[in-house]
Design an enzyme around this catalytic site. Structure first.
Site, PDB file in Angstrom:
ATOM      1  N   HIS B 266     -38.056 -13.587 -44.328  1.00 17.98           N
ATOM      2  CA  HIS B 266     -39.229 -14.089 -43.693  1.00 17.98           C
ATOM      3  C   HIS B 266     -40.580 -13.215 -44.507  1.00 17.98           C
ATOM      4  O   HIS B 266     -41.345 -14.092 -44.687  1.00 17.98           O
ATOM      5  CB  HIS B 266     -39.406 -13.959 -42.110  1.00 17.98           C
ATOM      6  CG  HIS B 266     -40.418 -14.276 -41.520  1.00 17.98           C
ATOM      7  ND1 HIS B 266     -40.570 -15.609 -40.756  1.00 17.98           N
ATOM      8  CD2 HIS B 266     -41.897 -13.797 -41.450  1.00 17.98           C
ATOM      9  CE1 HIS B 266     -41.592 -15.759 -40.222  1.00 17.98           C
ATOM     10  NE2 HIS B 266     -42.465 -14.729 -40.571  1.00 17.98           N
ATOM     11  N   GLU B 267     -40.444 -12.016 -44.268  1.00 12.69           N
ATOM     12  CA  GLU B 267     -41.653 -11.547 -45.013  1.00 12.69           C
ATOM     13  C   GLU B 267     -41.745 -11.557 -46.419  1.00 12.69           C
ATOM     14  O   GLU B 267     -42.828 -11.961 -47.016  1.00 12.69           O
ATOM     15  CB  GLU B 267     -41.616  -9.830 -44.684  1.00 12.69           C
ATOM     16  CG  GLU B 267     -41.686  -9.543 -43.123  1.00 12.69           C
ATOM     17  CD  GLU B 267     -42.901 -10.134 -42.403  1.00 12.69           C
ATOM     18  OE1 GLU B 267     -43.943 -10.543 -42.683  1.00 12.69           O
ATOM     19  OE2 GLU B 267     -42.430 -10.419 -40.946  1.00 12.69           O
ATOM     20  N   HIS B 270     -43.649 -14.838 -47.051  1.00 10.61           N
ATOM     21  CA  HIS B 270     -45.234 -14.813 -47.077  1.00 10.61           C
ATOM     22  C   HIS B 270     -45.374 -13.987 -48.399  1.00 10.61           C
ATOM     23  O   HIS B 270     -46.508 -14.218 -48.897  1.00 10.61           O
ATOM     24  CB  HIS B 270     -45.353 -13.774 -45.898  1.00 10.61           C
ATOM     25  CG  HIS B 270     -45.432 -14.261 -44.510  1.00 10.61           C
ATOM     26  ND1 HIS B 270     -46.214 -15.206 -44.246  1.00 10.61           N
ATOM     27  CD2 HIS B 270     -44.846 -13.978 -43.363  1.00 10.61           C
ATOM     28  CE1 HIS B 270     -46.071 -15.670 -42.901  1.00 10.61           C
ATOM     29  NE2 HIS B 270     -45.248 -14.946 -42.296  1.00 10.61           N
ATOM     30  N   GLU B 296     -47.171 -19.450 -42.565  1.00 10.11           N
ATOM     31  CA  GLU B 296     -45.918 -19.321 -41.755  1.00 10.11           C
ATOM     32  C   GLU B 296     -44.895 -20.561 -42.311  1.00 10.11           C
ATOM     33  O   GLU B 296     -43.767 -20.250 -42.101  1.00 10.11           O
ATOM     34  CB  GLU B 296     -46.268 -19.779 -40.540  1.00 10.11           C
ATOM     35  CG  GLU B 296     -45.167 -19.163 -39.423  1.00 10.11           C
ATOM     36  CD  GLU B 296     -45.056 -17.621 -39.310  1.00 10.11           C
ATOM     37  OE1 GLU B 296     -45.851 -16.902 -39.663  1.00 10.11           O
ATOM     38  OE2 GLU B 296     -44.079 -17.446 -38.248  1.00 10.11           O
TER      39      GLU B 296
END
Lengths: 502, 502
Positions: B266-267, B270, B296
């Protein structure tokens, strides 16, 4: 009106400490693992913040506040701490403002260029390519000195920036005494040759165990991990972000335990100083070590006088045995003690042992003094270096890379800095002499693991004052006399005569 | 004269990015291991630098430059990038300047207090103690909205700060469509019950191996470790210090591999966005993701649509088997795939799965819209929360700590933020639909380990633009139509129907 100026001055200084915290963190981060590709943009960010901090500390209003607060009637009514604050701020304000802005700018560009020229010159062993830059730096340093004003010796004004109050006259006397005793002492040791077998200790030391050892040793010293941390870098250092965030770094060598162990103790000694400054000084420019030399006295005291002492390892050899049983269950404590106290004249300062180190410094001091005083020319440095090394240490560098080009300091214009390293050893020995009068059974305390008595004594006598007391005041107050060379000589004789059976 | 204003504006913004780099680093450092005792002084330093940065971005001169540059004749002659810069700067300048300084100050004090009140209220399960603070925050938000000016729905002005161009009208339509399909879909899944045995995967996962896995997965995604690093924190995050220093953090759970694995992906999503922005935008306020929702979309796309996909694990299950052979040589890939795609209505948003997550967001959106629109009162929130949870998810919180008090956002005044989380999923699905048209054999590419084709497509289509394109422009440009709910529904049906045999 005056109290208004003082309030404003303090508020401004507090702001500057906040900028300095950010700048220190950016520096720490660069050295502990910031991604390489981001370094160039980081340098830009650092330049912007440094310029803002500089503007805050050199603006006209701060000059006016300082002038008001320096008027004798006003100054004398201030508390001791406020007087010290005004004294320190006025000193750095004047140092900056007496130099024309144009000259300062030219100097920054020159030293910035000179540092990369020096790097190349060192790797190419090419002193002549560096020579014109060094000549220009000396010329500018002399111009600065003229702007700053008169002194008995022009070099005094440079010394004073690292070691307030120190002079060529005092240093000549102290270093002269020291050298007279040290040179024959080193010769006697050299004649004996090595007294240990280093091979016993050459093995692979797992990094995880080295890390554990470092933490244990710092804890034993009384380093507060709640107000600090330890990381790994190529060159170890201590850096203070704020009074409760004092970090150290260390370097790991897979096959040699000494660099990380004594590097950590050394930086830990610096850190204990910063962690011991009175919280009352937070947010002021007094919340730091009072001079380079006093700072170095704390790191060298812990590194050499405690960390390389027999009582320390009588107590803590078990830590080594637990971490690396294969080595330390075989090797005796006595062999280890001789190994970590090996003395041998060598070419490179940063690799020098506790005894010969001071002679490396004296070589540099003599050359700096002569360059600034006008007796020496830059072109003659390589030859002068070789002569002094031969005279003091009995070794001659094969080339300039291992001689006059070895240190970064001159390329950055840092003249007057080197003496601090030897002053650290001298202060440390003189403080130790007084400590032994206060705690005569110090060795027993160490053998019992009560190292906190040492930290407490140092904190009480030295650390808490930060920059409130200047180094000469501090030495006088703690030891009852000015700095002398005798205690270091006595300490070295007492320690190394048995090791080398002299 | 105009080009002069533009030059000055750009120089100022570049300075501000330097302050922001320092502030981000200070924040990163606090969360990754700055010593606890130093936090209070660090907060002071952050406050000083943030105030300076704020002053730099709101001073009168910047307002004058922006006014000049916003005049139609001038603005229209600017390049696309410069227009975007002026647009973004003017927007944030106006947002700040339209609010009286006194009101802003009052708001900052209020939200700062409210956050600690909320913390206490949450642990004590005591909504009434938090209620008056939240009421005051709503009152002030409405005052802000009046100062900012007219909109079709007052909440539009809040939405616009996180998702430029988004409106209640658009969101009602998109969320309405989505909810109509999702609620029965979740009910159908719930009726089937769990399709995997989680016990297979409950063991102790050594941290060192978890760390290695995280690095491997980030490398596979195309994260550039030369321009980033990964550290450990309680709550994972991505933080950009500069274009070439984009860091992620992750959290380690000894007994569950999922938090660190999918948190890292997830990070990492980003981070790929930030690492993909055109270097031409460095030093401007356009060098960041264009909205919370688009940002997101990148993290959720990687986490769920790639990281929780079957082809990904068909290719990379060997990494798990190498790291933890005891678990993954026993458990089948199919069991693991079912395990990481477990769907179940639950009470806590941040623990929700890919399908039900969006319904958590809709609960919050409906309440925020009603509070700002005036239909709902703060006092009624706990009851409204329970009703909406029952209606959308079929579960009812046993208390407010597990209900209306669970999220920090409202105590900080962050109304309008929550929709971004669901928008991220919607954008991600719509982008994915277009990606599959561009690379029809995407699953084969993934099975072959060619994940760089994904990163390159995202970079080309989305990342490079930073904030030059606004989210609605970007979605239109990439997918050829405005945001709709249909692609997320289609994606979820396509993925979860086989897993749950619907």
């Amino acid at each position: 009106m005056t109290s208004e100026s003082l309030t404003q001055l303090k508020a401004r200084i507090r702001e500057i400490t906040h900028f300095n915290e950010a700048l220190s963190l950016m520096e720490w981060d660069l050295r502990t693992g910031a991604p390489k590709k981001g370094h160039a943009l980081r340098a830009e960010a650092i330049a912007t913040l440094a310029a803002k901090a500089h503007a805050l500390s050199t603006s006209a209003d701060i000059g006016e506040w300082l002038n008001e607060l320096s008027e004798p009637a006003v100054f004398n009514a201030l508390s001791q701490v406020d007087q010290a604050l005004v004294r320190e701020e006025k000193k750095s304000y004047d140092l900056m403002h007496k130099i024309p802005e144009k000259l300062l700018h030219e100097y920054r560009v020159l030293t910035s260029t000179a540092q990369s020229v020096w790097e190349d010159a060192k790797s190419a062993n090419d002193f002549p390519s560096f020579q014109p830059y060094l000549e220009k730096i000396i010329v500018m340093k002399k111009q600065f000195i003229e702007h700053w004003g008169a002194a008995e010796h022009p070099y005094d004004l440079l010394l004073d920036q690292y070691e307030p109050g120190m002079t060529v006259a005092h240093l000549d006397a102290v270093f002269g005494d020291l050298r007279r005793d040290l040179v024959p002492f080193v010769q006697a040791i050299t004649a004996k040759g090595p007294v240990h077998d280093g091979k016993l200790f050459t093995t692979a030391y797992a990094f995880e165990q080295q890390k554990t050892l470092n933490r244990q040793v710092l804890e034993v010293m009384g380093y507060d991990f709640g107000a600090g941390r330890i990381d790994s870098t190529v060159h170890p250092f201590e850096i203070t972000l704020n009074r409760y965030d004092v970090r150290v770094t260390t370097h790991y060598d897979l096959h040699d335990l000494r660099p990380t162990l004594f590097g950590t103790i050394h930086e830990g000694g610096h850190a204990l100083y910063e962690q011991g400054i009175s919280p009352d000084l937070i947010g002021t420019s007094l919340s730091m070590g009072t001079s380079m030399g006093i700072h170095e006295s704390q790191s060298r005291f812990w590194e050499n006088m405690i960390g390389r002492s027999l009582p320390f390892w009588e107590r803590y050899y078990t830590l080594l045995q637990t971490a690396f049983p294969n080595v330390f269950n075989k090797a005796s404590l006595e062999a280890f003690y001789a190994y970590i106290n090996h003395v041998e004249p060598s070419l490179i300062r940063i690799e020098a042992d506790e005894v010969t180190y001071n002679l490396h410094i004296m070589v540099r001091y003599e050359l700096e003094k002569g360059l600034i005083g006008g007796e020496y020319q830059v072109a003659d440095l390589p030859q002068l270096w070789r002569e002094k090394m031969e005279e003091y240490l009995g070794v001659t560098p094969p080339d300039d890379a291992h001689g006059v080009l070895q240190d970064v300091h001159w390329s950055g214009g840092d003249f007057g800095y080197f003496p601090s390293y030897a002053l650290g050893n001298l202060y440390a020995a003189q403080f130790r002499h007084t400590l032994l009068k206060a705690i005569p059974n110090l060795d027993d305390e160490i053998r019992a693991g009560n190292l906190l008595v040492i930290r407490e004594w140092l904190r009480e006598q030295i650390h808490q004052y930060g920059r409130v007391l200047q180094p000469d005041e501090l030495v006088q107050k703690v030891t009852g006399e000015p700095l002398t060379g005798q205690y270091l000589v006595a300490y070295l004789r007492e320690k190394f005569s048995p090791i080398y059976r002299l």
